[in-house]
Design an enzyme around this catalytic site. Sequence first.
Site, PDB file in Angstrom:
ATOM      1  N   LYS A 221       0.858  -1.179   0.000  1.00 44.26           N
ATOM      2  CA  LYS A 221       0.000   0.000   0.000  1.00 44.26           C
ATOM      3  C   LYS A 221       0.889   1.223   0.000  1.00 44.26           C
ATOM      4  CE  LYS A 221      -3.944  -1.984   2.376  1.00 44.26           C
ATOM      5  NZ  LYS A 221      -4.817  -1.976   3.535  1.00 44.26           N
TER       6      LYS A 221
ATOM      7  N   ASP B  81      10.508  10.047  -6.414  1.00 46.60           N
ATOM      8  CA  ASP B  81      10.445   9.268  -5.173  1.00 46.60           C
ATOM      9  C   ASP B  81      11.356   8.040  -5.216  1.00 46.60           C
ATOM     10  OD1 ASP B  81       9.623   8.777  -2.625  1.00 46.60           O
ATOM     11  OD2 ASP B  81       7.606   8.106  -3.142  1.00 46.60           O
TER      12      ASP B  81
END
Lengths: 310, 245
Positions: free
Chosen positions: A36, A148
Amino acid sequence: MLSQKKLTSAFNLPIGSQIIGKWDRQRYTITRLLGKGAVGAVYLVKRDDGHLIALKISDQIASISSEINVLKKLTKVQGTSPGPSLFDVDDWISPTGENYPFYTMEYVKGERLDQFIQRRGMDWISLLFAQLLSELAKLHQAGFVLGDLKLENLIVTSDPIRLRFIDVGGVTLFGRSVKEYTEFYDRGYWQCGDRKAEPKYDLFSLAMVAIHCTYPKQFNKTDQPKQQLLAKLRQAKSLNRYQLFLERALLGRYKGCLEMKRDLEKHYLSRMSKNQKVILPSNHDQQTSWLEISIFSIISLITWLLAYLN
Amino acid sequence: MKQGKLKQILLITDGCSNQGEDPILVANYIQEQGITVNVIGVLDQGQTQSDSLSEVEAIATAGGGVCQLVYPQALSQTVQAVTRQAMTQTLQGVVNQELQQILGKDQTIEELPPEQRGEVIEVVEELTETSDLHLLVLVDTSASMQKKLITVKEALIDLSISMNSRVGDNQFAIYNFPGKKKPTSKVLDWSSKLNKLEAVFPKLTSGGMTPTGPALKEALYSFSQTGLLRSLRRNVEPEEADFGF
């Protein structure tokens, strides 16, 4: 960030349940949850043709659509992309009637970089980083940063051994503010720069990946973040051999990926020659060319002499 | 092309209001003026998320904004994420209105086929990056926030790093409540940088009053004072035209 209200079915789909696309009617069976993230959940799913692929589903239409846009653009970047390849884009209507956009992509199978390093040693860093840097260079050439870049998003595949990137949520056009980042890997957080997308932003994060490998529990920021980082880097014995390169990346002294890659490769090759008495390919080339030149000149000298004597 | 301006109020608090007007009513009114109210509820360590912070959700809903409950250590990332998400949300709303005008009442971004949706989102993203942002931060400095204020200050400095990395211009103002003898006092007047914040960040205000409603009203007043509200009213039509396709 998943909002508290919406810890809904889409992020807790039971194994064996099925997602059917609203537009393409393609069916996917949930095999397991892969993870997640900030934008949604990623599942390993089985497509009707039996292929195992990854499926990312979200309740944030803007973020997921923007990721899809990025994945589409990455397929246009020449050669192998550092990210996974995109398959289908669709929507899922949950039993309660909510609309969840999702996309499917290649399932990148392998182990996390830190586990790989632990098993096979720090020597691999230079090779894997050099590989990743040449792919990053292509991405930069197309005008994007990865954003990221972090340990959790890096997978080492085994056949062939290659470092791959599995989350494109942070990919940002040069000159804009980085869309998604993680504090420990973010130069803004460490007061080493801003969050404007440029090649050096990724290089900073890449150096932090190596630091995270040696400090698995990470560490908290102090009053002098920049000095603290450099000190941590010096204290990490296993990073000694890479200290110079990582320091340059942290301080933004590399203009681009290829510059850092060259340094890593030089280092890697010199270690090989020291340890295993392997002749460097570049030197080898030079030696052959010297030989060629001398042989050529001797032959021409002889020919000339023969011609002259005759 | 002249870019639109986005106006936001970010309320950072850790509890219920207990003085003055109903903050939910004020938030509703503010939203009517074209300003979004976002709320970050700061939790104490160990506090579960369902406690006394339901008012916080209600304020954000009334203000058309985003609400997020967090522990102090996650404040920096949350402040920037909430601000960005609210910008996207507002712009998505504008785009949705346009879509409905062109394609009919039921046509929203969600209903578009993925291919076209991707193109629309690219426009929204472009606008999020290039629009000017006027953000007023309202910090609760009542007694219970004591241990959290340093983290709030760091989060706001961090926010300015994120926002100033955008293409669009930014204006920030910071108010805290309760103020000395007043419900609210000004910490920092409208400016594009927050690095001065280090020196001027307020110490704790003693007393148990939490006048959230009056503070929100003061925030709205601050927007109209700088002429932003007037310019909003004046430019309402041309600005909407900017967002159109």
